[in-house]
Design a protein around this motif. Structure first.
Motif: not given
Ligand code: TAP
Length: 481
Positions: A50-51, A54-57
């Motif tokens: 998920r990370r 959603d966040k690490d690109g």
């Protein structure tokens, strides 16, 4: 040989410390003990995926950037092809040349989807012509999100590649659960991806039981897409689980595929393809052409040749030179196939050859390939997938009858036809209710071409550009001008 789970770029032991044994089906010896993940491990893996999404690109990288990782994975697999193929033989039992072929194919699959990832950059959006010229619209493709992939034991690394390569190419991140029986090469895939520098969390591999680790993936609310290959009953569970929070689903399930041989076919050629169609990988192939329909004019001759050639097949440890048929994957599978043959006999079928343990083998899940005749149309042997080296052969009189028999199944994965008459083979191909049709052959599989079934054989298509679509959403963007 790896044994731990691969989560968020790290090799870790399962939180609860569970393990499962990996058994070599040729010797019945334990060759490794691997981690048995539980819902707690799956939760960590899904949150890492998920990370990464959603966040690490990962989805924000260009297709060309993702393609570099995919190509590095392909090269990493190829650099260790023989070693990984050997591991596949120890784990699954298949003959080494088949395993070697699978591993090369898996590498090719990563290369192929690297190419499609690059194409996403060139063709990211489609302009739509609207009926109202005050607006302009475009359709954009975007990755779905976190994909949960669950695979069977018959093509361990190849099935992993069929799911991981298109998912990563599309920009999804993945939590993969291999079959408990055959997890070793999936762990090697993680090692190769790690060496290729794949960012942490993009690919996570959780080994363990389907009823525990697999169930935890399908139940996890942060998983957006489920990609599954395996049995119908588990496929149904996956659809039911996906229905709860409307996860996207693609399913590749079982089959009972027909092979229709007309009277003008060359008998030697037909026998060769019939055998390839059912005995490759010990018959543990979802698309195996396990129901052979032969025109009555050549039925006796073809059957006699088939029995003769089947009896010549060299059975043995997949690492031995010249072996064409290894052991079945597990004791359970062996017992199920033996029970299916017994059931056929009780239902009135004739076991024309094979169907028992070969002489001289007291260890390993070896079975002489079986040819069944006079199989009643309402018996399990004719209707249900056996998933072993067992073929049912039956005569037919007319093309119409052959098509009716071929389509009379709740499955519709594959179908094959053989005849020298070009018009007839095209007509029969069009009449088959199946997702994959082979003319004058059986089983050739290409990364570029769509793969999947009609009816209870599944939903969606893998491979080719269709395989990429499995991991993409389509977004409409409309502007008022
Ligand atoms: P399944 O029992 O369906 O297992 C497939 C995968 O699902 C395994 O990883 C299994 O884990 C997992 N699983 C089991 N229960 C689960 C659950 N409740 N939730 C989530 N995952 C779960 O099939 P199999 O015995 O491996 O393979 C044989 C069958 O699969 C045959 O019917 C065959 O036709 C079909 N198959 C189809 C294809 C294609 S391409 N259509 C390819 C191969 C096989 P465990 O290993 O731990 O049980």
């Amino acid at each position: 040989m790896r044994s731990e789970l691969y989560i968020d770029g790290q090799w870790v032991k399962p939180i609860k410390g569970g393990t499962c044994e990996v058994i070599n089906p040729a010797t019945e010896e334990t060759i490794q003990t691997i981690g048995a993940a539980t819902a707690e491990d799956v939760d960590v893996a899904v949150k890492a995926a998920r990370r990464a999404f959603d966040k690490d690109g990962w989805p924000k990288l260009s297709g060309a950037q993702r393609a570099k990782y995919l190509r590095a994975i392909a090269n990493g697999i190829r650099a260790r092809q023989s070693e990984i193929a050997r591991l596949e033989v120890l784990d699954n039992g298949k003959p080494f040349p088949e395993a070697d072929w699978d591993i090369a194919d898996a590498a090719g699959c990563f290369d192929f989807y690297a190419g499609l990832a690059e194409q996403l950059d060139n063709n990211p959006q489609e302009t739509i012509v609207l009926s109202d010229d005050r607006f302009i619209s475009k359709a954009v493709k975007e990755p779905i999100g976190v994909a949960g992939a669950i695979i069977p034991w018959n093509y361990p690394l190849l099935m992993a590649a069929w799911k991981v390569a298109p998912a990563l190419a599309a920009g999804c991140t993945v939590v993969l659960k291999p079959a408990e029986l055959t997890s070793l090469t999936a762990l090697e895939l993680a090692a190769v991806a790690d060496e290729a520098g794949l960012p942490a969390g993009v690919l996570n591999i959780v080994t363990g039981a389907g009823s525990v680790a697999g169930q935890a993936i399908i139940d996890h609310q942060q998983v957006d897409k489920l990609a599954f290959t395996g049995s119908g009953p588990v496929g149904s569970k996956i659809m039911a689980a996906a229905a709860r929070d409307i996860k996207r689903v693609s399913l590749e399930l079982g089959g009972k595929s027909p092979f229709v041989v007309f009277e003008d076919a060359d008998i030697d050629e037909a026998v060769e393809w019939v055998m390839f169609g059912i005995f490759w990988n010990q018959g543990q192939v979802c698309s195996a052409t396990s129901r052979v329909l032969v025109h009555e004019a050549i039925y006796d001759r073809l059957l006699a040749r088939l029995i003769e050639e089947t009896n010549k097949i060299k059975i043995g440890n997949g690492l031995e030179e010249g072996v064409l048929l290894g052991p079945l994957v597990s004791k359970r599978q062996y017992e199920q196939v033996i029970a299916a043959i017994e059931g056929a006999r009780k239902a009135g079928a004739t076991v024309a050859c094979g169907g028992r343990r070969p002489d001289g083998f007291d260890k390993g899940y070896y079975l002489r390939p079986a040819v069944l005749t006079d199989v009643p149309l309402d018996s399990d042997a004719w209707v249900e997938e056996i998933f072993g080296p067992v073929v049912c052969v039956r005569p037919f009189k007319t093309e119409e009858e052959a098509i009716k028999l071929a389509n009379d199944s709740r499955f519709g994965l594959a179908a094959a036809v053989m005849s020298k008459d070009d018009v007839r083979v095209e007509r029969v191909a069009a009449a088959f209710r199946a997702g994959i049709v082979w003319i004058n052959c059986s089983q050739p599989t290409f990364t570029e071409a769509p793969w999947g079934g009609y009816k209870e054989s599944g939903i969606g298509r893998e491979l080719g550009r269709w395989g990429l679509e499995n991991y993409l959403e389509t977004k409409q963007i409309t502007r008022y001008i």
